[in-house]
Design a protein around this motif. Sequence first.
Motif, PDB file in Angstrom:
ATOM      1  N   SER A   1      -8.457 -10.504  -3.517  1.00 22.83           N
ATOM      2  CA  SER A   1      -7.566 -10.070  -4.596  1.00 22.83           C
ATOM      3  C   SER A   1      -7.495 -11.073  -5.736  1.00 22.83           C
ATOM      4  O   SER A   1      -6.928 -10.772  -6.782  1.00 22.83           O
ATOM      5  CB  SER A   1      -6.154  -9.840  -4.043  1.00 22.83           C
ATOM      6  OG  SER A   1      -6.164  -8.876  -3.016  1.00 22.83           O
TER       7      SER A   1
ATOM      8  N   SER B   1      -3.004  -6.731  -0.352  1.00 24.84           N
ATOM      9  CA  SER B   1      -3.614  -7.990  -0.775  1.00 24.84           C
ATOM     10  C   SER B   1      -4.356  -8.697   0.359  1.00 24.84           C
ATOM     11  O   SER B   1      -3.831  -8.873   1.451  1.00 24.84           O
ATOM     12  CB  SER B   1      -2.534  -8.931  -1.329  1.00 24.84           C
ATOM     13  OG  SER B   1      -3.074 -10.210  -1.590  1.00 24.84           O
TER      14      SER B   1
ATOM     15  N   THR C   1      -7.076 -12.196   0.584  1.00 25.65           N
ATOM     16  CA  THR C   1      -7.672 -13.277  -0.202  1.00 25.65           C
ATOM     17  C   THR C   1      -8.413 -14.268   0.690  1.00 25.65           C
ATOM     18  O   THR C   1      -8.193 -14.319   1.901  1.00 25.65           O
ATOM     19  CB  THR C   1      -6.592 -14.063  -0.977  1.00 25.65           C
ATOM     20  OG1 THR C   1      -5.730 -14.712  -0.046  1.00 25.65           O
ATOM     21  CG2 THR C   1      -5.774 -13.156  -1.877  1.00 25.65           C
TER      22      THR C   1
ATOM     23  N   VAL D   1      -0.562  -9.885  -5.647  1.00 22.30           N
ATOM     24  CA  VAL D   1      -0.517  -8.438  -5.892  1.00 22.30           C
ATOM     25  C   VAL D   1       0.922  -7.928  -5.977  1.00 22.30           C
ATOM     26  O   VAL D   1       1.336  -7.365  -6.986  1.00 22.30           O
ATOM     27  CB  VAL D   1      -1.293  -7.678  -4.790  1.00 22.30           C
ATOM     28  CG1 VAL D   1      -1.144  -6.162  -4.968  1.00 22.30           C
ATOM     29  CG2 VAL D   1      -2.763  -8.066  -4.823  1.00 22.30           C
TER      30      VAL D   1
END
Length: 295
Positions: free
Chosen positions: A218, A241, A243, A270
């Motif tokens: 993200s 989200s 990551t 997010v």
Amino acid sequence: MVVAIDNFFGCYLLYCKNPKYKGRTYIGFTVNPERRIKQHNAGKLKGGAWRTSGRGPWDMALIVHGFPSDIAALRFEWAWQNPDRSRRLRHVPGKKKKESAFAFRVRVMASMLCQTPWKKLPLVVRWLKQEYALDLDPIAPTHVPIAYGPVTAKHKKHKAEADNSQDTDLRNQQPVSSEESDSDSDEICMSLMHRITKKTQPPTQKKPKGGQNYVECSICSCNIVDDDDDKLSCISKECPSTTHLICLAKHFTSKSAPHQLLPVEGNCPVCEVSMLWGDLIRETQGFHQYLRATS
């Protein structure tokens, strides 16, 4: 309920139950608390420390875990054992006349949790036997939970890159410093610098392979393998989200503390929900839900 944790690094406090030595304490480091207490009670010929050998039985009353590496845990262990020699603990008063050795060790540990760098780590204070539990003074930081009950390690043995064929003691494999000597190690671990280098490499775009599922970071938009241990997800179940660990760490520190090396808290990129770094790490280790239930 026994909590199982991957990549376990912990520092523990033993209490002697032998009437002849009752009240004595011992501080050590381990990657496997269940095995380590058995070694202490079995004696030095079975892997226990010479300072505990022949003086059992011992109880493992308390363990602090959640360290990012063996080296971080060993440094904590050394300072806990030697508060009068640690420059970070010079402000901590010595043992009081009517204070037990056990209470003094707990007080030193509580003070350490409020000092840099330990106050920024996603640590957990766990009372393995509730009858030993004491109130912490000073109080631990809000992101450091107090847990109760036994814990077991699902530790993956790492091999040193220099020589994969021969087992060596952790201290022979990776010198730490004179401050971290005289600690009991019971596992062979990958060198700290190798782990740091591996984790801090900039994310790169990966091409999907057969049978692998990918999700998009993200933050950097690069692909992440769905089962990669470098993947972090938002603690909000409604938020999509996902990551890279290094991307979210940089996002947290750039927003709140640009000069801070270790993230403590931040907002989801997010949904903007506020998150503690320690909660995210505990989520990936599989026991965040248990901690929420007991807190």
